[in-house]
Design a protein around this motif. Structure first.
Motif, short mmCIF file in Angstrom:
data_model
loop_
_atom_site.label_atom_id
_atom_site.label_comp_id
_atom_site.label_asym_id
_atom_site.label_seq_id
_atom_site.Cartn_x
_atom_site.Cartn_y
_atom_site.Cartn_z
N VAL A 131 3.58 12.66 1.34
CA VAL A 131 3.74 11.23 1.08
C VAL A 131 2.40 10.50 1.27
CG1 VAL A 131 4.83 9.12 1.92
CG2 VAL A 131 6.20 11.18 1.60
N CYS A 132 1.73 10.81 2.37
CA CYS A 132 0.43 10.19 2.63
C CYS A 132 -0.55 10.53 1.51
CB CYS A 132 -0.13 10.65 3.97
SG CYS A 132 0.76 9.99 5.40
N LYS A 133 -0.49 11.77 1.06
CA LYS A 133 -1.39 12.19 -0.01
C LYS A 133 -1.17 11.35 -1.27
CE LYS A 133 -1.67 16.69 -0.65
NZ LYS A 133 -1.42 18.04 -1.22
N LYS A 134 0.09 11.09 -1.57
CA LYS A 134 0.41 10.27 -2.75
C LYS A 134 -0.06 8.82 -2.55
CE LYS A 134 4.37 12.94 -4.36
NZ LYS A 134 5.84 12.98 -4.53
N VAL A 135 0.08 8.33 -1.32
CA VAL A 135 -0.38 6.96 -1.04
C VAL A 135 -1.88 6.86 -1.29
CG1 VAL A 135 -0.74 5.28 0.80
CG2 VAL A 135 1.46 6.44 0.59
N ILE A 136 -2.62 7.83 -0.81
CA ILE A 136 -4.08 7.80 -1.00
C ILE A 136 -4.42 7.88 -2.48
CG2 ILE A 136 -6.22 9.06 -0.59
CD1 ILE A 136 -5.10 9.95 2.07
N GLN A 137 -3.78 8.81 -3.17
CA GLN A 137 -4.10 8.99 -4.59
C GLN A 137 -3.74 7.73 -5.37
OE1 GLN A 137 -5.53 12.03 -6.08
NE2 GLN A 137 -5.96 10.37 -7.52
N GLY A 138 -2.59 7.13 -5.03
CA GLY A 138 -2.19 5.92 -5.72
C GLY A 138 -3.18 4.79 -5.49
N HIS A 166 0.82 -1.21 0.00
CA HIS A 166 0.00 0.00 0.00
C HIS A 166 0.86 1.26 0.00
CE1 HIS A 166 -3.60 2.40 0.75
NE2 HIS A 166 -3.05 2.92 1.83
N THR A 167 1.97 1.23 0.74
CA THR A 167 2.81 2.42 0.87
C THR A 167 4.10 2.30 0.07
OG1 THR A 167 3.86 1.49 2.85
CG2 THR A 167 1.92 2.89 3.18
N ARG A 168 4.15 1.34 -0.82
CA ARG A 168 5.38 1.11 -1.59
C ARG A 168 5.76 2.35 -2.39
NH1 ARG A 168 4.93 -3.70 -5.61
NH2 ARG A 168 3.24 -2.35 -6.25
N GLY A 169 7.07 2.50 -2.60
CA GLY A 169 7.55 3.61 -3.41
C GLY A 169 8.02 4.80 -2.60
N SER A 177 10.17 6.12 1.18
CA SER A 177 11.26 5.71 2.05
C SER A 177 10.73 4.86 3.20
CB SER A 177 11.99 6.93 2.60
OG SER A 177 11.20 7.56 3.58
N ARG A 178 11.61 4.00 3.70
CA ARG A 178 11.20 3.10 4.78
C ARG A 178 10.66 3.88 5.98
NH1 ARG A 178 12.56 -2.19 6.64
NH2 ARG A 178 12.36 -2.33 8.92
N SER A 179 11.36 4.96 6.34
CA SER A 179 10.93 5.71 7.52
C SER A 179 9.58 6.37 7.31
CB SER A 179 11.99 6.73 7.91
OG SER A 179 12.47 7.42 6.77
N GLU A 180 9.32 6.82 6.08
CA GLU A 180 8.01 7.41 5.81
C GLU A 180 6.92 6.34 5.84
OE1 GLU A 180 6.74 10.31 5.51
OE2 GLU A 180 8.49 11.63 5.39
N ARG A 181 7.23 5.16 5.34
CA ARG A 181 6.26 4.06 5.37
C ARG A 181 5.92 3.69 6.81
NH1 ARG A 181 7.89 -0.76 1.40
NH2 ARG A 181 5.69 -1.30 1.77
N LEU A 182 6.98 3.57 7.63
CA LEU A 182 6.75 3.19 9.03
C LEU A 182 5.96 4.26 9.77
CD1 LEU A 182 10.27 1.72 9.88
CD2 LEU A 182 8.13 0.47 9.51
N LYS A 183 6.26 5.52 9.47
CA LYS A 183 5.54 6.59 10.15
C LYS A 183 4.07 6.58 9.74
CE LYS A 183 6.24 10.98 9.13
NZ LYS A 183 6.88 12.32 9.02
N GLY A 184 3.84 6.45 8.44
CA GLY A 184 2.45 6.45 7.96
C GLY A 184 1.66 5.28 8.51
N LEU A 185 2.29 4.11 8.53
CA LEU A 185 1.58 2.92 9.02
C LEU A 185 1.38 2.98 10.53
CD1 LEU A 185 3.43 0.32 6.78
CD2 LEU A 185 0.95 0.70 6.81
N GLY A 186 2.41 3.47 11.25
CA GLY A 186 2.29 3.57 12.69
C GLY A 186 1.22 4.56 13.12
N ASN A 187 0.93 5.51 12.25
CA ASN A 187 -0.07 6.53 12.56
C ASN A 187 -1.46 6.17 12.07
OD1 ASN A 187 1.36 8.54 13.99
ND2 ASN A 187 2.35 9.20 12.10
#
Length: 380
Positions: A252-259, A181-184, A186-196
């Motif tokens: 980053v979250c915005k791009k995840v949602i749009q993707g 879901h959050t691919r593409g 950075s790892r730290s951004e993925r972890l932050k987004g998922l942790g939140n």
DNA sequence: ACCATAATGAAGCTATCG
DNA sequence: CGATAGCTTCATTATGGT
């Protein structure tokens, strides 16, 4: 910590008293961490129509704990989870760990998924502690130290004498998101987004009552959208989303949602707003006029200043980030007030006419569209 | 500029014990 | 029933590398 009940539990509350001023539609759904500094949930409750929060631990829906409080005005009858329920144990959720799991690690479930992970020295210290104990069984003291670290940092066994933090892909699965879901990012951004983020199945269980109420779909105002947990949950339930306004500050979250939106064959319309403080009553009027109102206002406001993991700025609901809760409150109440009025569309047109200073004979529809589209922010 | 790393405790709850 | 111990927690940030 099971609120009004969870699937497969005998005790389920199906009715409650809601103050009349809080009754839907529009429906709303608010979320935040359960364990806050003292008095915070009382403040939240008093700002949200004195509705009693429902505290649910996501350990009933997935393999990780996640204690959260929810305040909403949704019906309680006929809640149903997304089926099949995801794995509730570590072994089933993270298959590769079974081979390396020592018998003295009695964990069945993971602790809460957080926004950051352990560092390599922790893994090294654990490995060397195990290697220096020549016997097959490490000492009680060593076991205690290792278990404390494993629980604190939510680590799993990935090799001989080796513990590792969860991979972003594994966390996505546990949290109920599509693979990668959050691919593409950075790892730290993925972890932050998922942790939140929301645990999707936990949210979906509570939102499931909307499916029969809105067979033709809903309009959603999604505040603090994050990686889109609310949208994913609605999609998994099978509720069509006609129009969604996503308010999210992290690009980053915005791009995840749009993707995700682009990849899931959505028929509806997705609008981005990059900061909750940019939402004005005028914009709310515009959206309500254009969409015919919101059916659901959903969001979990920032927990940064409430969360136990915060060593520096755990200063409560009035902290720098968590005070954005009050944005949720005024926006929700504004939406409910505006939708309660008759002839909203006409009022809005009159307001626009007075501002523009010209009449819009027969072209109201165009004006509506043009102004609304102006609020949409394109992705870069 | 972006990203990964590593170090940084206390609050508040629950379980247990006497 | 009160005291005590045990447990968990949607994090922040200085730093250095690329």
């Amino acid at each position: 910590m099971v609120g009004y009940g969870v699937p497969h539990e005998s005790f389920r509350v199906v009715a409650r008293e809601l103050p009349e001023i809080a009754m839907g539609p529009p429906f709303f759904f608010y979320e935040n961490v359960a364990q806050t500094p003292k008095g915070v949930w009382n403040k939240i409750k008093s700002a949200l129509y004195e509705i009693e929060p429902e505290f649910i631990d996501s350990k009933f829906f997935c393999a990780a704990q996640r204690k959260r409080g929810y305040i909403h005005n949704l019906p309680l009858e006929n809640r149903s989870p997304i089926l099949p329920l995801p794995p509730l144990t570590i072994f089933e959720a993270v298959l590769e760990t079974r081979e390396w799991w020592p018998v003295w690690d009695k964990r069945q479930q993971l602790n809460c998924i957080l926004t950051c992970q352990e560092s390599a020295p922790v893994t090294d210290r654990i490995r060397s502690a195990l290697e220096t104990s020549n016997s097959n069984e490490p000492s009680e003291e060593t076991k205690q130290y290792i278990m404390k670290q494993c629980k604190t940092w939510n680590m799993v066994w990935t090799g001989k004498n080796t513990v590792s933090p969860l991979e972003p892909d594994e966390i996505e699965f546990i949290m109920g998101y599509p693979c990668s879901h959050t691919r593409g990012h950075s790892r730290s951004e993925r972890l932050k987004g998922l942790g939140n983020s929301f645990q999707v199945h936990t949210i979906a269980y509570q939102l499931s009552v909307l499916k029969n109420l809105y067979p033709r779909g809903i309009n959603v105002l999604s505040l603090f959208s994050g990686i889109g947990g609310a949208e994913v949950a609605l999609h998994r339930i099978g509720i069509p989303m006609k129009n969604v306004v996503c308010v999210e500050i992290n690009p980053v979250c915005k791009k995840v949602i749009q993707g995700w939106w682009n990849n899931t064959d959505q028929k509806g319309n997705l609008v981005h707003v990059s900061d909750v403080r940019e939402v004005t009553e005028e914009k709310l009027v515009s959206w309500i006029s254009l969409f015919g109102g919101f059916d659901l206002v959903i969001g979990g406001s920032p927990c940064n200043n409430l969360a136990g993991g915060n060593r520096r700025t755990r200063d409560g609901l009035d902290g720098e980030h968590s005070s954005l809760f009050y944005e949720y409150v005024w926006i929700l109440k504004a939406v409910r007030r505006l939708m309660g009025r008759k002839k909203m569309h006409l009022m809005w047109l009159e307001k626009r006419e007075s501002e523009v200073g010209t009449r819009t004979n027969g072209k109201n529809e165009d004006l509506t569209l043009r102004v609304a589209v102006g609020y949409e922010q394109k992705l870069t």
